[in-house]
Design a protein around this motif. Structure first.
Motif: not given
Length: 303
Positions: A203-212, A214-223
């Motif tokens: 799905s071209h996404t990565i998961a990060v823990v938001s600094k503000g 602190r929610v584990y969420q998926w964000v889009p990235t590029s090929p």
């Protein structure tokens, strides 16, 4: 300044004897209020700067006056070494906000000066706090000693400068990391906290823990960023989904630290004669999002 293993107080200012308890009590209160470790670290650095200034002028924290804070601001507005720059207006304003909260905390405990030495307008409220977005803004004065912050264009890097940065980088890991910065707009702490399992290739996404939040969420990235990541992973042995994604290049392999990113960028700036910061990559991503260019990153071309 020392990072501790105590989760309730992850950062401490060391080297102080008489005043260490007063600072620890303030930082512990912030931690109890669910402030992130990054916030505690930022507040601790500002307090350390204040204690060093007081040591230089010969005053104690519980005897500080408004004139002492004024002198601090004047000192921060001046460059202190040849070729150095003064503190930015936002840094000065952040310093004043930290000191204001610090003295308010101790005033509630019956400690410190009778009056808060850091002046504040409207009983400590920020400018335009609780403003109705449907109503027009009414001009409000800045609090005393607060600096005027001029908001201009974001510090986005040109496409040519991005290509020059990639040419300067010497490792596939660094190129993959910068590519991920530019494609996602994530913060340094968010990317460095990634695990191997935090990449969804399909799905071209990565998961990060938001600094503000602190929610584990998926964000889009590029090929293109995933292509650089695949090349980096081909060189880096990772055995478990729980392994840190970004690691040192030499044995023994360890999770990559923020200081290593800064060192990488120092080398780039020295080579190119620029003053790029890690946050500039975030600005670059934000400024390019509305563009319809099919690729925002240098494309990998095998030699």
């Amino acid at each position: 300044m020392t990072k501790t293993a105590d989760s309730s107080l992850p950062w401490r200012i060391t080297g102080l004897t008489a005043d260490a308890k007063d600072i620890d009590d303030f930082l512990l209160t912030l931690a109890t209020n669910d402030c992130s470790p990054q916030t505690l670290r930022s507040y601790a650095f500002d307090l350390l700067r204040w204690w060093r200034f007081m040591a230089a002028v010969g005053i104690r924290w519980d005897a500080a006056t408004r004139e002492d804070v004024r002198d601090l601001v004047l000192w921060m507005r001046q460059p202190h070494q040849a070729g150095s720059r003064a503190y930015s207006p936002t840094s000065i304003n952040h310093m004043l906000s930290v000191l204001f909260v610090f003295y308010e905390h101790h005033a509630r405990l019956g400690q410190g000066p009778v009056a808060n030495p850091v002046p504040s307008a409207a009983m400590g409220m920020r400018r335009y706090e609780h403003h109705n977005p449907l109503a027009p803004y009414q001009p409000r004065k800045r609090a005393p000693y607060r600096q005027r912050v001029i908001t201009g264009a974001p510090r986005a890097l040109s496409h040519d400068l991005v290509n020059r940065v990639f040419t300067t980088l010497t490792s596939t890991r660094d190129k993959a990391l910068v590519a991920m910065y530019l494609a996602t707009g994530a913060r340094a702490s968010e990317l460095l906290g990634m695990k191997t399992r935090d990449v969804d290739w399909g799905s071209h996404t990565i998961a990060v823990v938001s600094k503000g939040t602190r929610v584990y969420q998926w964000v889009p990235t590029s090929p293109d960023s995933l292509t650089w990541l695949r090349l980096y992973l081909g060189e880096m042995p990772l055995n478990s989904p729980e392994d840190a994604l970004w690691r040192t290049l030499r044995r023994p392999y360890r999770p990559l630290q923020y200081s290593a990113l800064r060192a990488m960028l120092v080398r780039v700036n020295k080579t190119l004669g620029t003053g790029i910061t890690l946050h500039d990559f975030r600005h670059t991503c934000a400024s390019r999002l509305p563009m319809t260019r099919p690729s925002l990153l240098p494309t990998y071309r095998p030699s």
